[in-house]
Write a protein that holds these residues in place. Structure first.
Motif, PDB file in Angstrom:
ATOM      1  N   VAL A  88       0.840  -1.202   0.000  1.00 61.82           N
ATOM      2  CA  VAL A  88       0.000   0.000   0.000  1.00 61.82           C
ATOM      3  C   VAL A  88       0.871   1.247   0.000  1.00 61.82           C
ATOM      4  CG1 VAL A  88      -1.669   1.338   1.335  1.00 61.82           C
ATOM      5  CG2 VAL A  88      -1.960  -1.138   1.105  1.00 61.82           C
ATOM      6  N   GLY A  89       1.886   1.274   0.880  1.00 66.21           N
ATOM      7  CA  GLY A  89       2.762   2.432   0.970  1.00 66.21           C
ATOM      8  C   GLY A  89       3.470   2.729  -0.334  1.00 66.21           C
ATOM      9  N   ALA A  90       3.913   1.680  -1.055  1.00 68.23           N
ATOM     10  CA  ALA A  90       4.612   1.883  -2.328  1.00 68.23           C
ATOM     11  C   ALA A  90       3.692   2.528  -3.356  1.00 68.23           C
ATOM     12  CB  ALA A  90       5.140   0.547  -2.845  1.00 68.23           C
ATOM     13  N   ILE A  91       2.433   2.095  -3.410  1.00 64.28           N
ATOM     14  CA  ILE A  91       1.488   2.674  -4.367  1.00 64.28           C
ATOM     15  C   ILE A  91       1.183   4.126  -4.016  1.00 64.28           C
ATOM     16  CG2 ILE A  91      -0.906   2.566  -5.174  1.00 64.28           C
ATOM     17  CD1 ILE A  91      -0.677  -0.498  -4.988  1.00 64.28           C
ATOM     18  N   LEU A  92       0.905   4.394  -2.745  1.00 57.89           N
ATOM     19  CA  LEU A  92       0.597   5.761  -2.331  1.00 57.89           C
ATOM     20  C   LEU A  92       1.779   6.694  -2.585  1.00 57.89           C
ATOM     21  CD1 LEU A  92      -1.282   5.155   1.059  1.00 57.89           C
ATOM     22  CD2 LEU A  92      -2.249   5.397  -1.234  1.00 57.89           C
ATOM     23  N   ASP A  93       2.998   6.188  -2.349  1.00 59.25           N
ATOM     24  CA  ASP A  93       4.180   7.024  -2.510  1.00 59.25           C
ATOM     25  C   ASP A  93       4.451   7.341  -3.979  1.00 59.25           C
ATOM     26  OD1 ASP A  93       6.329   8.382  -1.138  1.00 59.25           O
ATOM     27  OD2 ASP A  93       7.696   6.963  -2.087  1.00 59.25           O
ATOM     28  N   GLN A  94       3.973   6.501  -4.897  1.00 59.88           N
ATOM     29  CA  GLN A  94       4.107   6.789  -6.323  1.00 59.88           C
ATOM     30  C   GLN A  94       3.162   7.897  -6.767  1.00 59.88           C
ATOM     31  OE1 GLN A  94       3.518   3.097  -8.409  1.00 59.88           O
ATOM     32  NE2 GLN A  94       5.184   2.065  -7.320  1.00 59.88           N
ATOM     33  N   MET A  95       2.082   8.082  -6.002  1.00 60.34           N
ATOM     34  CA  MET A  95       1.060   9.052  -6.380  1.00 60.34           C
ATOM     35  C   MET A  95       1.194  10.373  -5.633  1.00 60.34           C
ATOM     36  SD  MET A  95      -2.188   6.440  -6.579  1.00 60.34           S
ATOM     37  CE  MET A  95      -3.193   7.562  -7.562  1.00 60.34           C
ATOM     38  N   ALA A  96       1.869  10.357  -4.507  1.00 60.40           N
ATOM     39  CA  ALA A  96       2.105  11.551  -3.704  1.00 60.40           C
ATOM     40  C   ALA A  96       3.280  11.232  -2.781  1.00 60.40           C
ATOM     41  CB  ALA A  96       0.858  11.933  -2.902  1.00 60.40           C
ATOM     42  N   GLU A  97       3.617  12.156  -1.899  1.00 63.62           N
ATOM     43  CA  GLU A  97       4.772  11.957  -1.013  1.00 63.62           C
ATOM     44  C   GLU A  97       4.325  11.388   0.331  1.00 63.62           C
ATOM     45  OE1 GLU A  97       8.073  14.532   1.501  1.00 63.62           O
ATOM     46  OE2 GLU A  97       6.800  15.548   0.041  1.00 63.62           O
ATOM     47  N   PHE A 107      -1.129   6.104   7.139  1.00 60.17           N
ATOM     48  CA  PHE A 107      -0.120   6.777   6.331  1.00 60.17           C
ATOM     49  C   PHE A 107      -0.386   8.282   6.344  1.00 60.17           C
ATOM     50  CE2 PHE A 107      -0.747   2.543   4.699  1.00 60.17           C
ATOM     51  CZ  PHE A 107       0.539   2.071   4.445  1.00 60.17           C
ATOM     52  N   GLN A 108       0.676   9.052   6.505  1.00 59.41           N
ATOM     53  CA  GLN A 108       0.578  10.509   6.445  1.00 59.41           C
ATOM     54  C   GLN A 108       1.264  10.976   5.165  1.00 59.41           C
ATOM     55  OE1 GLN A 108       1.506  12.787  10.059  1.00 59.41           O
ATOM     56  NE2 GLN A 108       2.711  14.191   8.801  1.00 59.41           N
ATOM     57  N   ILE A 109       0.530  11.738   4.329  1.00 62.84           N
ATOM     58  CA  ILE A 109       0.995  12.114   3.005  1.00 62.84           C
ATOM     59  C   ILE A 109       1.038  13.631   2.884  1.00 62.84           C
ATOM     60  CG2 ILE A 109       0.390  12.044   0.544  1.00 62.84           C
ATOM     61  CD1 ILE A 109      -0.891   9.271   1.167  1.00 62.84           C
ATOM     62  N   ARG A 110       2.138  14.148   2.346  1.00 61.12           N
ATOM     63  CA  ARG A 110       2.287  15.585   2.124  1.00 61.12           C
ATOM     64  C   ARG A 110       1.685  15.940   0.763  1.00 61.12           C
ATOM     65  NH1 ARG A 110       3.117  20.230   4.909  1.00 61.12           N
ATOM     66  NH2 ARG A 110       4.321  18.910   6.346  1.00 61.12           N
ATOM     67  N   LEU A 111       0.765  16.918   0.759  1.00 63.46           N
ATOM     68  CA  LEU A 111       0.093  17.327  -0.463  1.00 63.46           C
ATOM     69  C   LEU A 111       0.847  18.460  -1.146  1.00 63.46           C
ATOM     70  CD1 LEU A 111      -3.600  17.316   0.829  1.00 63.46           C
ATOM     71  CD2 LEU A 111      -2.438  15.545  -0.511  1.00 63.46           C
ATOM     72  N   GLY A 120      -8.865  19.091  -5.868  1.00 66.56           N
ATOM     73  CA  GLY A 120      -7.695  18.301  -6.215  1.00 66.56           C
ATOM     74  C   GLY A 120      -7.400  17.218  -5.200  1.00 66.56           C
ATOM     75  N   ALA A 121      -7.608  17.520  -3.917  1.00 63.98           N
ATOM     76  CA  ALA A 121      -7.368  16.525  -2.869  1.00 63.98           C
ATOM     77  C   ALA A 121      -8.358  15.367  -2.980  1.00 63.98           C
ATOM     78  CB  ALA A 121      -7.467  17.187  -1.492  1.00 63.98           C
ATOM     79  N   PHE A 122      -9.618  15.687  -3.216  1.00 60.74           N
ATOM     80  CA  PHE A 122     -10.623  14.626  -3.365  1.00 60.74           C
ATOM     81  C   PHE A 122     -10.352  13.787  -4.607  1.00 60.74           C
ATOM     82  CE2 PHE A 122     -12.793  16.728  -0.004  1.00 60.74           C
ATOM     83  CZ  PHE A 122     -13.724  15.827   0.506  1.00 60.74           C
ATOM     84  N   ALA A 123      -9.893  14.422  -5.679  1.00 63.61           N
ATOM     85  CA  ALA A 123      -9.560  13.670  -6.885  1.00 63.61           C
ATOM     86  C   ALA A 123      -8.395  12.723  -6.635  1.00 63.61           C
ATOM     87  CB  ALA A 123      -9.224  14.636  -8.023  1.00 63.61           C
ATOM     88  N   LEU A 124      -7.389  13.177  -5.871  1.00 68.90           N
ATOM     89  CA  LEU A 124      -6.253  12.330  -5.533  1.00 68.90           C
ATOM     90  C   LEU A 124      -6.702  11.127  -4.710  1.00 68.90           C
ATOM     91  CD1 LEU A 124      -3.201  11.758  -5.387  1.00 68.90           C
ATOM     92  CD2 LEU A 124      -3.123  13.253  -3.362  1.00 68.90           C
ATOM     93  N   ARG A 126      -9.672   9.680  -4.663  1.00 70.14           N
ATOM     94  CA  ARG A 126     -10.390   8.742  -5.534  1.00 70.14           C
ATOM     95  C   ARG A 126      -9.422   7.925  -6.386  1.00 70.14           C
ATOM     96  NH1 ARG A 126     -13.933  13.202  -6.069  1.00 70.14           N
ATOM     97  NH2 ARG A 126     -12.882  13.822  -8.015  1.00 70.14           N
ATOM     98  N   ALA A 127      -8.393   8.587  -6.909  1.00 68.30           N
ATOM     99  CA  ALA A 127      -7.411   7.875  -7.733  1.00 68.30           C
ATOM    100  C   ALA A 127      -6.640   6.849  -6.913  1.00 68.30           C
ATOM    101  CB  ALA A 127      -6.453   8.883  -8.369  1.00 68.30           C
ATOM    102  N   MET A 128      -6.306   7.186  -5.674  1.00 69.78           N
ATOM    103  CA  MET A 128      -5.592   6.246  -4.802  1.00 69.78           C
ATOM    104  C   MET A 128      -6.458   5.025  -4.498  1.00 69.78           C
ATOM    105  SD  MET A 128      -3.691   8.789  -2.078  1.00 69.78           S
ATOM    106  CE  MET A 128      -2.075   9.487  -2.439  1.00 69.78           C
ATOM    107  N   LYS A 129      -7.727   5.269  -4.180  1.00 68.35           N
ATOM    108  CA  LYS A 129      -8.612   4.149  -3.859  1.00 68.35           C
ATOM    109  C   LYS A 129      -8.813   3.243  -5.071  1.00 68.35           C
ATOM    110  CE  LYS A 129     -11.181   6.364  -0.091  1.00 68.35           C
ATOM    111  NZ  LYS A 129     -12.490   6.642   0.482  1.00 68.35           N
ATOM    112  N   ASP A 130      -8.962   3.839  -6.238  1.00 66.20           N
ATOM    113  CA  ASP A 130      -9.136   3.044  -7.452  1.00 66.20           C
ATOM    114  C   ASP A 130      -7.900   2.193  -7.719  1.00 66.20           C
ATOM    115  OD1 ASP A 130     -11.628   4.121  -7.807  1.00 66.20           O
ATOM    116  OD2 ASP A 130     -11.003   5.588  -9.322  1.00 66.20           O
ATOM    117  N   ARG A 131      -6.739   2.767  -7.523  1.00 67.59           N
ATOM    118  CA  ARG A 131      -5.511   2.028  -7.833  1.00 67.59           C
ATOM    119  C   ARG A 131      -5.281   0.901  -6.838  1.00 67.59           C
ATOM    120  NH1 ARG A 131       0.534   4.513  -9.070  1.00 67.59           N
ATOM    121  NH2 ARG A 131       1.533   2.468  -9.304  1.00 67.59           N
ATOM    122  N   LEU A 132      -5.553   1.132  -5.554  1.00 69.80           N
ATOM    123  CA  LEU A 132      -5.414   0.057  -4.565  1.00 69.80           C
ATOM    124  C   LEU A 132      -6.359  -1.096  -4.890  1.00 69.80           C
ATOM    125  CD1 LEU A 132      -5.094   1.905  -1.124  1.00 69.80           C
ATOM    126  CD2 LEU A 132      -3.277   0.890  -2.499  1.00 69.80           C
TER     127      LEU A 132
END
Length: 400
Positions: A88-97, A107-111, A120-124, A126-132
Motif C-alpha cells: 500500500v505504501g509503495a502505491i501511495l508514494d508513487q502518487m504523492a509523497e 499513512f501521512q501524506i504531504r500534499l 484536487g485533494a478529493f480527486a487524488l 479517488r485515484a488512490m482508492k481506485d488504484r489500490l
C-alpha cells in the motif's frame, strides 16, 4: 498553494481486510483477528461486518462468539500485514509523497500542487482508492482525512468510516466536531481531560478558542500550546521525541506459557532489545523485567546497572530478575513477558572507567563481541548466532 497540506490515510479494518483478500470466501462475512489463536484471548481486529454485531478490538473470543455466532476467528499474521502495508505504501508514494508511516495501517501524506485545493485533494483520494482496488484488491480500502496539518487530517480521517473522505480546516472548525466529546480527539488522555475540565474547558468549541499560552499552562508542557495551535489550523510539524528506553514485550501463545519456556522467550527479547540499542549507538544503565501471570497479577522489577550495550551482560541481569521471580512464581502460568533497557544515553558520551579499565566512548570487549554478532546476523539472517538457549516467538502481539 491551497489550504490543505496533509492527507491522512486510515486503512479500513486492515488486518481483517487482508484476511478477506487472502480468503475470498470470507468477503462480506464477519471476521475477527485474535492475538494468539482462534480459541482463546481477545480480538485485536474485526471486519466491519463483525463490528455491526458489537465485536471490536479487545472483545474476548468467547464474547465475540456470543455476539456473532457466525463469526470466523483467525490467528494474527503480523508479517503478512506488514507485507501488505509495504504494498500500500509503495502505491501511495508513487502518487504523492508519503511523509510518515504512522503505523501498520496509517499513512501521512504531504500534499502539493492541485491536491492542496479541495477538489484536487478529493480527486487524488479517488485515484488512490481506485488504484489500490485494481492493483491489490477491492477489500483493501481506507478512510481519508484532509487538513492543513497532521492533527486535523488525522481527526478528519476518523469522521467517515469505512472508505470515507472528509476535510477539516478553519473554514468548518470547530462546528464540524461539535458532535464529539473532548476526549474523542487524539492526544487527549484521561489526565489531560481532567485538567481541561478543572480549567472549565468542557467541549471542543471551548478548547478550539483557548489561548495557546493558556493551553501550555493546562498541559504543563509546550505540547498543550502545540496541540491548540494545530487544532486552530496552524501547520505544526511533528517533532521527534528523545528515546528513553528500548523494550520488547510478547503475549505468549499457550505452548510458551510454562515458566521455563517464558524465561527463554525473555532471553530472546533481551537479545533483540540490546541489538536495537547498539544499532542506535546507545547504552543503557537500567534493566527491567515485567511478567504478567494467569489468571491475574503482574510482577515487575528493574535494577540500575553499568551503562552498557553488551548482550551477555543484560542476559545476566535478566537471569538475576527471573531468580527473584521464581521464588514467588513456581507453578504459576505466564501470559506475557516484557523487557526494557532504560536510562539510555549515547555511547560516545559514556565516561571512561579507570578500574575496568575502559576508555571514554569506547566499546568494551563484550560490546565488541556483541557488535560482531550483529554483523553476522545482519548478513546471514536474524538468530544465526545467539547467546545460549532462547525461544524465538514471532507473531503479532509484540511491541517495541
Amino acid at each position: 498553494m491551497g489550504e490543505f497540506k496533509i492527507l491522512y490515510c486510515d486503512m479500513s479494518a486492515f488486518f481483517a481486510s487482508v484476511e478477506q483478500h487472502m480468503h475470498p470466501e470470507l468477503r462480506g462475512r464477519p471476521v475477527a483477528i485474535t492475538a494468539v489463536d482462534a480459541n482463546s484471548g481477545a480480538c485485536v481486529a474485526a471486519s466491519y461486518e463483525a463490528k455491526a454485531f458489537g465485536v471490536k478490538t479487545g472483545t474476548p473470543v468467547w464474547e465475540a462468539r456470543r455476539l456473532c455466532p457466525g463469526i470466523t476467528l483467525l490467528p494474527s499474521r503480523h508479517r503478512l500485514y506488514v507485507r501488505f502495508n509495504l504494498k500500500v505504501g509503495a502505491i501511495l508514494d508513487q502518487m504523492a509523497e508519503v511523509e510518515r508511516i504512522r503505523s501498520v495501517d496509517e499513512f501521512q501524506i504531504r500534499l502539493s500542487g492541485e491536491a492542496t485545493e479541495e477538489a484536487g485533494a478529493f480527486a487524488l483520494v479517488r485515484a488512490m482508492k481506485d488504484r489500490l482496488a485494481r492493483e491489490i484488491g477491492p477489500t483493501i480500502r481506507f478512510s481519508a482525512g484532509i487538513g492543513p496539518n497532521h492533527l486535523l487530517a488525522k481527526i478528519a480521517g476518523k469522521l467517515e468510516k469505512p472508505d470515507g473522505c472528509q476535510w477539516l480546516s478553519p473554514r468548518n472548525m470547530p462546528d464540524r466536531l461539535a458532535h464529539l466529546a473532548i476526549d474523542d480527539l487524539p492526544g487527549i488522555s484521561k489526565g489531560i481531560k481532567a485538567r481541561l475540565y478543572a480549567a472549565h474547558v468542557w467541549d471542543i468549541a471551548t478548547l478550539y478558542r483557548l489561548d495557546p499560552r493558556h493551553a501550555r499552562a493546562i498541559w504543563r508542557s509546550v505540547e498543550g500550546e502545540r496541540f491548540v495551535r494545530a487544532l486552530q489550523g496552524a501547520d505544526i510539524p511533528l517533532v521527534s521525541t528523545e528515546r528513553h528506553g528500548y523494550g520488547n514485550s510478547k503475549i505468549l501463545s499457550p505452548s510458551f506459557r510454562a515458566v521455563p519456556q517464558a524465561y527463554l522467550v525473555g532471553r530472546w527479547l533481551t537479545e533483540k532489545a540490546a541489538a536495537r540499542l547498539r544499532r542506535d549507538g546507545r547504552v543503557s544503565s537500567r534493566f527491567g523485567l515485567s511478567v504478567q501471570l494467569m489468571p491475574q497479577g503482574i510482577w515487575s522489577r528493574s535494577m540500575k546497572c553499568e551503562a552498557s550495550q553488551d548482550s551477555a551482560y543484560f542476559l545476566h541481569l535478566h537471569r538475576q530478575l527471573w531468580i527473584q521471580l521464581w521464588r514467588q512464581l513456581r507453578t504459576r502460568t505466564v501470559l506475557s513477558v516484557g523487557v526494557n533497557l532504560g536510562d539510555v544515553s549515547l555511547l560516545e558520551e559514556r565516561p571512561g572507567d579507570l578500574f575496568a579499565p575502559l576508555k571514554p566512548a569506547t566499546p568494551s570487549a563484550g560490546e565488541r563481541v556483541s557488535g560482531v554478532v550483529d554483523l553476522i546476523n545482519n548478513r546471514f539472517g536474524p538468530g544465526s548466532i545467539h547467546y545460549g538457549v532462547n525461544r524465538p516467538h514471532p507473531g503479532f502481539f509484540e511491541r517495541g
